[in-house]
Scaffold this active site. Structure first.
Site, PDB file in Angstrom:
ATOM      1  N   PHE A 279       0.820  -1.144   0.021  1.00 33.32           N
ATOM      2  CA  PHE A 279       0.049  -0.020   0.028  1.00 33.32           C
ATOM      3  C   PHE A 279       0.966   1.457  -0.103  1.00 33.32           C
ATOM      4  O   PHE A 279       2.029   1.548   0.884  1.00 33.32           O
ATOM      5  CB  PHE A 279      -1.003  -0.085   1.254  1.00 33.32           C
ATOM      6  CG  PHE A 279      -1.543   1.101   1.464  1.00 33.32           C
ATOM      7  CD1 PHE A 279      -2.725   1.449   0.952  1.00 33.32           C
ATOM      8  CD2 PHE A 279      -1.200   2.306   2.335  1.00 33.32           C
ATOM      9  CE1 PHE A 279      -3.351   2.833   1.098  1.00 33.32           C
ATOM     10  CE2 PHE A 279      -1.820   3.374   2.643  1.00 33.32           C
ATOM     11  CZ  PHE A 279      -2.898   3.664   1.953  1.00 33.32           C
ATOM     12  N   ASP A 476     -22.007 -11.390  -7.093  1.00 37.24           N
ATOM     13  CA  ASP A 476     -20.638 -12.304  -6.781  1.00 37.24           C
ATOM     14  C   ASP A 476     -19.265 -11.772  -7.231  1.00 37.24           C
ATOM     15  O   ASP A 476     -19.252 -10.534  -7.822  1.00 37.24           O
ATOM     16  CB  ASP A 476     -21.074 -13.476  -7.604  1.00 37.24           C
ATOM     17  CG  ASP A 476     -20.336 -14.871  -6.871  1.00 37.24           C
ATOM     18  OD1 ASP A 476     -19.600 -14.651  -5.971  1.00 37.24           O
ATOM     19  OD2 ASP A 476     -20.837 -15.846  -7.645  1.00 37.24           O
ATOM     20  N   MET A 477     -18.360 -12.219  -6.753  1.00 39.83           N
ATOM     21  CA  MET A 477     -16.965 -11.887  -6.898  1.00 39.83           C
ATOM     22  C   MET A 477     -15.880 -13.062  -6.859  1.00 39.83           C
ATOM     23  O   MET A 477     -15.875 -13.357  -5.677  1.00 39.83           O
ATOM     24  CB  MET A 477     -16.850 -10.729  -6.062  1.00 39.83           C
ATOM     25  CG  MET A 477     -15.462 -10.001  -6.106  1.00 39.83           C
ATOM     26  SD  MET A 477     -14.197 -10.216  -5.181  1.00 39.83           S
ATOM     27  CE  MET A 477     -13.049  -9.248  -5.482  1.00 39.83           C
ATOM     28  N   CYS A 524     -21.495 -11.627  -2.136  1.00 43.86           N
ATOM     29  CA  CYS A 524     -21.185 -13.278  -2.205  1.00 43.86           C
ATOM     30  C   CYS A 524     -19.609 -13.341  -2.987  1.00 43.86           C
ATOM     31  O   CYS A 524     -19.423 -11.903  -3.635  1.00 43.86           O
ATOM     32  CB  CYS A 524     -21.939 -13.851  -3.255  1.00 43.86           C
ATOM     33  SG  CYS A 524     -21.457 -15.643  -3.848  1.00 43.86           S
ATOM     34  N   ASP A 532     -17.892  -8.918   5.262  1.00 45.75           N
ATOM     35  CA  ASP A 532     -17.205  -7.907   6.084  1.00 45.75           C
ATOM     36  C   ASP A 532     -18.244  -6.889   6.149  1.00 45.75           C
ATOM     37  O   ASP A 532     -19.231  -6.770   5.444  1.00 45.75           O
ATOM     38  CB  ASP A 532     -15.857  -7.372   5.559  1.00 45.75           C
ATOM     39  CG  ASP A 532     -16.254  -6.886   4.291  1.00 45.75           C
ATOM     40  OD1 ASP A 532     -16.653  -5.899   4.156  1.00 45.75           O
ATOM     41  OD2 ASP A 532     -15.614  -7.418   3.286  1.00 45.75           O
ATOM     42  N   GLU A 612     -40.734 -35.274   1.203  1.00 42.88           N
ATOM     43  CA  GLU A 612     -39.843 -34.417   1.206  1.00 42.88           C
ATOM     44  C   GLU A 612     -40.230 -33.082   0.723  1.00 42.88           C
ATOM     45  O   GLU A 612     -40.264 -31.899   1.520  1.00 42.88           O
ATOM     46  CB  GLU A 612     -38.642 -34.781   0.401  1.00 42.88           C
ATOM     47  CG  GLU A 612     -37.745 -35.761   0.945  1.00 42.88           C
ATOM     48  CD  GLU A 612     -36.404 -36.421   0.045  1.00 42.88           C
ATOM     49  OE1 GLU A 612     -35.364 -36.305   0.432  1.00 42.88           O
ATOM     50  OE2 GLU A 612     -36.775 -36.354  -1.211  1.00 42.88           O
TER      51      GLU A 612
END
Ligand code: DGJ
Length: 727
Positions: A279, A476-477, A524, A532, A612
């Site tokens: 960084f 998503d990622m 996701c 997080d 079910e």
């Protein structure tokens, strides 16, 4: 509550159960004095005795061998001038030196909650927060740091953040920018952190601190499956109901560092910062950099700490329509169809689901242009006409005609080389000129540090949401970042790219969630690789793990629930045998586990027996009955008191203590095993409770002290739910 005592120059922050104190000394150093159980506002600086420690140097102008930055508890540690512990900042000054120390300039106490430019922060919908902003400055370089503290009195949370400003006349380079520094002067501590891997996220690991630095974090450009940006420091004797416990949760979704140091005299320092060692951030004169926010909390026992985070994340991190609302029961096409999402596969699934009481159909991966395998199509967010010859609109219409709402999977931060987007803009991918990039699932990552890339995503995903009646987006990622190089920044700014990409994601999410407030977004990242508090500001639920095995989910969800409330954890009933582990568990057990999360199904309903299907109908009926309790009830881990290591038990108690739901799952059955005996928690000791399944009536006090013994539970992975109702 924030109070400044001008005589002792102490600033005291109070929440219902905790006090936090700092003091400005005659030379302007900002000492950290105390954080822990509430003790009032008196000056506590007497607990710090200063004496000459020989090899610990002393600031030049103090002429005092007892005062040393090497041993001083500080609110934000200095660097390069005699504090040899973990620094809060790393700065390369214009002259090349790497020194800096911060002295008090001013402070301000105000009502309301601060915010940070470009970053999500906890918000204050009830107008309960107070802000303390303390400004410190380096007398030589004029680098200025404003430390922010947000006090949420009722919720026992103190937020922290730092804004660093180049007040000098030459550029400086930041090498590290801590969100906070917390020095604990006394005690002996365990570190409880949450590590993992894909399909096994957030496994709690508790170990005593030893001298030196424990450094955890992520270099993956995402908060990661491997280490969650949430830590607990607890005293060695701490357990669910006792002991000092300090939580630290970074509200950030990219690479991060969490450093915990046990130093020579036994004090402990914790610092959390965005980015890894690569960084860098160039600060021109007058420019500022905001370090992300962290949520600190002190609690007596791990259970109290968990409850504090659950409430706060639910009410002050999550936002939007679904923050405190019931989420629809969904069926996701992934484990039912994988990428084969032709209407002839998908429509029967939707019809069956509607028939059983499901409310939302989620069309997962495979629906868009060129997408038949995972090596093509990402970036081209319009329908695959081979798969959907009548178009996406027609499929959505037909699904909605079954009575279900419609949700769509996207992965907007990525691009396939085999896509129109990549062919048109190869420079939009993160690659280093002259170097072959790393592929992850055959795909590249878009350079979200670029505004035009952010705008493309806002435009295309926003376009989908405008064109079609979409109620839900799964965002998503599916790979980590690498080859961090952006063609839109000069060489000296390449160290900024990883953080700029995170800021780019936040800008996109902010734009879309503001423009489409009624859409439920679920985060996701190959399951829970970006679980997080930063993402939770935009996506009030996150797919917790790609591991849908009910037994493995027990520990994944228990680990996640140390800091994050159940309603944030996407959790589905999937097929048996399970696709990840091959294990067969009863459908009842799978539902008991999935209901303690944002509940849904992810299996081919067409393959289920009539019994079910009936069971699913009944599960959904029961879920509606218990939904509020599962979403907003106080959550207690009950493992501590049972002699059975092979069972998992957790409890939800409604906020008014009138209802409770006990969940127990046996992970391995044994012959002639001791019975499971549990003590309830959080009930009203003076109330009497009827237990639905037992037909008995018990006092809260009895259930919490004498406990409750379950009958023998035999078979493969049995589960029970017991309901209590105050009478
Ligand atoms: C990873 C996710 O975690 C899965 O649930 C699924 O959406 C796949 N990606 C689709 O590619």
């Amino acid at each position: 509550m924030i109070n400044y005592d001008s005589k002792s120059r102490t600033l005291t922050l109070e929440t219902v159960h905790s006090s936090y104190q700092m003091q400005i000394d005659p030379w302007g150093y900002l000492h950290h004095v105390y954080y822990g159980k509430r003790v009032g506002q008196e000056d506590l600086s007497y607990v710090h005795r200063y004496y000459d420690r020989g090899f610990s140097g002393n600031p030049y102008d103090c002429d005092n061998r007892a005062l040393s930055l090497d041993t001083l508890c500080q609110e934000y540690s200095s660097w390069g001038v005699g504090d040899y512990r973990v620094p809060s900042l790393g700065v390369r000054n214009a002259d090349g030196s790497r020194c800096g120390e911060l002295r008090y300039v001013s402070h301000e106490i105000r009502g309301g909650k601060y915010s940070l430019p470009g970053l999500p922060t906890a918000w204050d919908p009830e107008g309960e927060a107070e802000t303390l902003a303390v400004t410190l400055s380096d007398p030589v370089t004029s680098l200025t740091v404003t430390l922010y503290y947000g006090v949420f009195y009722e919720k026992d949370i103190i937020t922290r953040a730092a804004e660093i400003r180049n007040g000098g006349s030459a550029p400086v380079e930041l090498e590290k920018a801590g969100s906070f520094c917390l020095d604990l002067p006394f005690g002996s501590w365990d570190l409880l952190h949450f590590h993992g891997r894909h399909c096994m996220e957030r496994a709690p690991e508790r170990r005593p601190l030893i001298h030196g630095i424990e450094s955890l974090g992520s270099r993956r450009g995402m908060s990661s499956h491997q280490h969650n940006p949430f830590l607990i420091l607890c005293d060695r004797q701490a357990a669910e109901d006792r002991g000092d416990c300090y939580g630290m949760m970074l509200l950030y979704s990219g690479s991060f560092r969490a450093e915990v140091e046990l130093e020579q005299f036994g004090s402990v320092r914790a610092v959390m910062s965005p980015g890894d060692e690569s960084f860098r951030w160039l600060l021109e004169p007058g420019e500022s950099f905001a370090a992300p926010e962290s949520l600190l909390s002190w609690g007596e026992g791990l259970s109290a700490l968990t409850l504090q985070y659950h409430r706060f994340v639910r009410e002050n991190v999550c936002r939007g329509e679904y923050r405190l609302a019931r989420r629809p029961v969904l069926i996701n096409s992934w484990e039912a169809c994988y990428m084969d999402v032709r209407p002839e596969r998908v429509l029967p699934l939707a019809r069956e689901a509607a028939e059983l009481g499901v409310e939302l159909f989620v069309l997962d991966d495979g629906w868009f242009h060129g997408r038949t395998e995972d090596n093509a199509g990402l970036g081209d967010w319009f329908e695959n006409t081979q798969r959907l010859p009548q178009g996406l609109g027609s499929l959505i219409e037909q699904i909605r005609a079954t009575g279900l709402q419609f949700g769509l999977w996207v992965e907007p931060e990525m691009v396939s080389e085999n896509s129109d987007l990549y062919r048109a803009h190869p420079d939009w991918a993160l690659t280093v000129p002259g170097r072959k990039p790393m592929l992850g699932r055959h795909q590249l990552v878009l350079d979200l540090s670029r505004t035009e890339v952010q705008d493309y995503i806002i435009g295309t995903i926003g376009g989908l949401l405008e064109r079609y009646p979409i109620s839900y987006i799964k965002w998503d990622m599916n790979r980590c970042l690498s080859d961090l190089y952006s063609r839109s920044f000069p060489a000296e700014r390449q160290g900024e790219v990883a953080h700029r990409c995170v800021l780019g994601v936040y800008r996109v999410m902010e734009a879309l969630t503001t423009r489409f407030p009624k859409v439920l977004f679920e985060g996701c990242s190959g399951g829970g690789g970006r679980f997080d508090a930063g993402m939770l500001c935009y996506t009030p639920q996150i797919w917790c793990s790609d591991d849908t095995d009910a037994i493995e989910r027990l520990s994944i969800q228990r680990g996640t629930a140390y800091g994050y409330p159940l309603c944030t954890m996407g959790s589905h009933v999937s097929a048996a045998p399970n696709h990840q582990t091959g294990r067969t568990t009863p459908i009842h057990t799978r539902a008991v586990v999935a209901m303690s999360g944002a509940f849904g199904y992810e299996l081919d309903l067409g393959k289920l027996s009539r019994e079910e299907k009936e069971e699913i109908r009944e599960q959904i009926r029961r879920f509606h009955q218990d939904e509020a309790l599962l979403r907003e009830g106080s959550y207690y881990r009950l493992g501590e008191y049972t002699a059975r290591q092979d069972a998992e038990a957790w409890l939800l108690v409604s906020p008014d203590q009138s209802r409770a739901l006990l969940n127990v799952v046996v992970k391995a059955s044994h012959a002639n095993a001791p019975l499971i005996h549990l003590r309830f928690k959080g009930l009203d000791p003076d109330a009497r409770y009827a237990m639905e399944e037992d037909e008995g009536v018990f006092s809260g006090a009895a259930l919490m002290r004498a406990g409750y013994t379950l009958p023998q539970l035999l078979g493969d992975y049995p589960a029970v739910q017991l309901h209590l109702r105050r009478i």
